[in-house]
Structure formats: C-alpha cells, structure tokens
Design a protein around this motif. Sequence first.
Motif, PDB file in Angstrom:
ATOM      1  N   CYS D  30       0.836  -1.202   0.000  1.00 22.67           N
ATOM      2  CA  CYS D  30       0.000   0.000   0.000  1.00 22.67           C
ATOM      3  C   CYS D  30       0.877   1.260   0.000  1.00 22.67           C
ATOM      4  O   CYS D  30       0.585   2.232  -0.704  1.00 22.67           O
ATOM      5  CB  CYS D  30      -0.936  -0.021   1.213  1.00 22.67           C
ATOM      6  N   CYS D  34       0.670   3.877  -3.040  1.00 22.13           N
ATOM      7  CA  CYS D  34       0.254   5.262  -2.777  1.00 22.13           C
ATOM      8  C   CYS D  34       1.314   6.265  -3.257  1.00 22.13           C
ATOM      9  O   CYS D  34       0.974   7.310  -3.817  1.00 22.13           O
ATOM     10  CB  CYS D  34      -0.013   5.465  -1.286  1.00 22.13           C
ATOM     11  N   ASN D  57      -2.730  10.242  -0.542  1.00 13.19           N
ATOM     12  CA  ASN D  57      -1.744   9.217  -0.942  1.00 13.19           C
ATOM     13  C   ASN D  57      -0.504   9.300  -0.057  1.00 13.19           C
ATOM     14  O   ASN D  57      -0.015   8.291   0.449  1.00 13.19           O
ATOM     15  CB  ASN D  57      -1.278   9.445  -2.389  1.00 13.19           C
ATOM     16  N   CYS D  60      -1.294   8.314   3.572  1.00  9.94           N
ATOM     17  CA  CYS D  60      -1.523   6.876   3.686  1.00  9.94           C
ATOM     18  C   CYS D  60      -0.190   6.125   3.603  1.00  9.94           C
ATOM     19  O   CYS D  60       0.046   5.173   4.362  1.00  9.94           O
ATOM     20  CB  CYS D  60      -2.491   6.433   2.586  1.00  9.94           C
ATOM     21  N   CYS D  64       1.175   3.731   6.577  1.00  9.99           N
ATOM     22  CA  CYS D  64       1.427   2.312   6.273  1.00  9.99           C
ATOM     23  C   CYS D  64       2.872   1.938   6.561  1.00  9.99           C
ATOM     24  O   CYS D  64       3.147   0.827   7.041  1.00  9.99           O
ATOM     25  CB  CYS D  64       1.092   2.012   4.817  1.00  9.99           C
ATOM     26  N   CYS D  94      -6.305   4.329   5.252  1.00  8.91           N
ATOM     27  CA  CYS D  94      -6.459   3.497   4.050  1.00  8.91           C
ATOM     28  C   CYS D  94      -7.863   3.642   3.463  1.00  8.91           C
ATOM     29  O   CYS D  94      -8.024   3.737   2.244  1.00  8.91           O
ATOM     30  CB  CYS D  94      -6.187   2.025   4.368  1.00  8.91           C
ATOM     31  N   CYS D  97      -8.258   7.121   1.831  1.00  9.69           N
ATOM     32  CA  CYS D  97      -7.515   7.186   0.571  1.00  9.69           C
ATOM     33  C   CYS D  97      -8.223   6.362  -0.504  1.00  9.69           C
ATOM     34  O   CYS D  97      -8.310   6.781  -1.659  1.00  9.69           O
ATOM     35  CB  CYS D  97      -6.077   6.702   0.793  1.00  9.69           C
ATOM     36  N   CYS D 118      -5.566   0.033  -1.312  1.00 17.43           N
ATOM     37  CA  CYS D 118      -5.838   0.642  -0.001  1.00 17.43           C
ATOM     38  C   CYS D 118      -6.959  -0.109   0.727  1.00 17.43           C
ATOM     39  O   CYS D 118      -6.865  -0.353   1.932  1.00 17.43           O
ATOM     40  CB  CYS D 118      -6.231   2.112  -0.156  1.00 17.43           C
TER      41      CYS D 118
END
Lengths: 136, 136, 136, 136
Positions: D30, D34, D57, D60, D64, D94, D97, D118
């Motif tokens: 992810c 992103c 993006n 996120c 992550c 997530c 996004c 996501c």
Amino acid sequence: MSVIAMLRSHPDQLSHTDVLSRCIDACADCQETCISCSDACLGERELSRLVTCIRLNLDCAAVCNATANIVTRSNKAGHRQLIEAQLTTCIAFCRACARECERHASMHKHCEVCAKTCAQCAETCNDLLSSMRMPA
Amino acid sequence: MSVIAMLRSHPDQLSHTDVLSRCIDACADCQETCISCSDACLGERELSRLVTCIRLNLDCAAVCNATANIVTRSNKAGHRQLIEAQLTTCIAFCRACARECERHASMHKHCEVCAKTCAQCAETCNDLLSSMRMPA
Amino acid sequence: MSVIAMLRSHPDQLSHTDVLSRCIDACADCQETCISCSDACLGERELSRLVTCIRLNLDCAAVCNATANIVTRSNKAGHRQLIEAQLTTCIAFCRACARECERHASMHKHCEVCAKTCAQCAETCNDLLSSMRMPA
Amino acid sequence: MSVIAMLRSHPDQLSHTDVLSRCIDACADCQETCISCSDACLGERELSRLVTCIRLNLDCAAVCNATANIVTRSNKAGHRQLIEAQLTTCIAFCRACARECERHASMHKHCEVCAKTCAQCAETCNDLLSSMRMPA
C-alpha cells in the motif's frame, strides 16, 4: 505487489517499467526483512554479538525505504545522476548487511534469510542501474 | 533539539559529536521543510510549473530522513565508507532541491526558505564528511 | 527549525500555525532522540534489560515520523478526524516510551533525556489536538 | 516477500504469524502503491482536481510505513493496545484514501488500482486487529 500495474498506468511514458517495479518490490521486501531481522536479533540470547547486525539492519531498512520512494519518482528529466547515486549507496548498504548477516547465518535462520534478501536487493538495484545506463 | 545531549551520553565514545548533532538536526529540519514546501506547492495556482519541485522535495525529504537515521548510528567500526556514501548522496539531493526551489524563490516565499534550508543541510553534511576524513 | 516560516508562507490560510509548527518540531526531535536512545541502549553492557526500551524507541520514532509528515498536510478539508486519530496514536506511543525510558533514567542519562523528550512530544501533540477541537 | 520466513524464525514464539505477515506485506504494498499514485497524479493534466488525492496518498504511505514497522515488533508483552491504536489509525487512512481514489477511478487506472490496494490493506489490518482480540 501492485507496483507494476501502477507504473504501467503512469501518464508519463516510463521506461524500464519491469526492472523498475522489481527494484521497488525488492527494496520494500528488504526493508521489512531487515526490520524483522533486527527484532529477531533483539530476542536472541547472545544478543551482544548481534549489535553490529542490528545496526546494519536498521541502516539498510532506512536506505531501502528511501530508494523505493525515490525510484518510484524516477521520471525526472535531467536528474538521472541522483537516482544513480541513490542506487549505488543502496547497493553498498545491502551488501554490507548481507555480509554481516551471513556471519550469523549458520546460527540464526532469520540472518540466513535476511542475508539472501539483502543480496537479492543489491542485485536488483544493480540491474536497474545497468538499464538506466543503456540507451532505452 | 535534544540530540547533542543524547550523543554526549552515548556509552561509546563518539567523536565529532558537535558536527554530528548539527548534521542530524539539519537533516531533520530539511526533511520537514521539504515536506512543507511540497504541500505549499500543491496549494499554488500555477501548480503545473511546480511538479519537478514537488518531486525533488519528496525525494530530498526521503534521503534526509535516512541520513539522520544512519549518521545517528555512525559508530560502526569498519563502516565509515557507508556513512560517507550516504552523506555524499544526501548532499547531491539537497543541492538539486535547493537549485530547483531557487528558481521559484522570487514567486514563492516557501521555495525561498526551502532553498536556503536545503543548501544549509548540504553544507552541514559536507562538514561531517570533512570531519570524518580527518584524524579525530 | 524553519517550519514556522514555511507554514506562514503556505498559500492556504492555515490555522493554528504556532501550535502546528511546535508539534512538527517536537515530533522531529522525538524521532531523532528515540533513534539515538535505541543506539545508545545497544551500546550498554546490561543490554538484555533494555530490549523493550529499544523496541519502544523504534516504534515511537516510526510514529513520530509519520505524525510530523501528516500534520504538515493538515489542511485537508473534511479530514480532521484522520489527523486526530494520528495525534491520539502518537500520544499513546510517546507516553509508553517515556514510561519505559523513565525506568532506566537513573542508570542511563540517554534514557532520562529521551523520557523527557517523549513526554514533551506527547504534550505538544495534545496541545494541537485541543486547538483543533476548539473553534479557530 | 520473505516476511513469513522471518517471522517463523523469530526466537520469540510469535502468534498469528500468517495474518501478521499478510498485514506487513499489505502495508508495504500500500505504501509503494500510494507513492506511485501520488507521482502518477502529478503527471496528469487536470492536476488541480487531484490535489486532495495526492495529499491522502502521501499520508496513507506514511502511516502504512509506520504500521509495517510497528507490527513487525508486535511481540511486546503488555503493549497490545499500542498496536491496536496503530492498526485502527491505519485503517482510517487506508479507507479515506480508497474513497478519494475511487472518485477518480473511472478517469485514471492508477487511482483504480490504488483504491483497491488501499481497501485491501484496510481489510488485512482489520484481520490482524480481530486476531489480536481473540484468544491465541
């Protein structure tokens, strides 16, 4: 990993998308493996022998994270030398971490797996470096 | 920043703690400034002219984050070349980002501040590089 | 730190720029301090007692890095709850790391400094959280 | 990805290694997706409509990265609540996004892929959260 699908749908016409996506995936894998190896080392009894290994694991994870990030934005006209510098530095850290993990590979399975993953990442970064230096 | 107090209480006798702590602080400052510049650029009207600036901002932030992280662990005997490679790469990204931000400095105050911060970070990384190459 | 100058030159009219810039600086400082504490712990003789401290240092550094990054982009209309979730999580990690470092503070100066820096970061994040919940 | 082999060779007896390794891999995927989506958006003509997408993006990706890092060190007795807070925050980013990318999915293939990635990451984080709340 969905990176290859992302690179193919990029509005700029990226070159080397196959070797580029393999490099991004290898760096992401190497980052996670190195963080995992540092944590496994912290749980071992003869922890004091693994201090250099832990430090190189954390360094290698930091460089691989930056590399994955930067090569994803490799479509910057006129900045090829920056990408090459990042890849060259990343290869040096991956090789140093692979060598250190290799020293503990017969004792610790996690160091054996990590040594292979770092060596593989160095090779994949080197493939991208070679591609970039050839005419597209 | 409390980094200098940390380095002075490190159990290993670190050398160059002053220039080392200045480098870590400069990299942390440069990372935050570059992320802030990329976000300010995203809010500008003539956004399309700032795309290269945003990309270099994000690259520079990623490299500076790795550098701060790695030089904090610079006490790895036998791995001086790795630190030097990281510092050299970081200087290249900081200078490229400074040059690009400089082009927009008369239009955008945030690019003017970011150009200075990146140039300052490159200089501080270079100071550490010079220190490491001299006898302690 | 040049973050306050950056926030003031942002094209969007950011609110809470003072508390926002303090939060970004505190997170950057906490990240570097935690990475430094983890490395100092790795150099201590009674390393095996510091394993939980090292793990929390690394966790806290990772969360603080994400927080600095995210609150710098806090001007996303309609996404205030995301920033609040990130700040709340960051406060929890900073407090847990401060508590663990505090346990070793009488033995290790670096843990004493790190405990204070983490507690300060939690407080600064909490200030931003309070500001965001009040009318601007 | 070699993460599952790493977790199985960890000296602590980790529970939930399957769902844990899937979560780490999903977060790494992810993050890269992103970052790639933000860069693809920067190359699109109607860039000004994609500014919120780019910001989410990047947020996120940052969350992550921290999550993958932290759950790899999830074996900290007495700190389960911290992992749960990080996972809950990660799921929120997530999902936000995914929703934003979904809005552009019919126009941009990279947003369509990113939305799915996501959403998948949110689901995988939620699986780990559920596992942690059940008796091992």
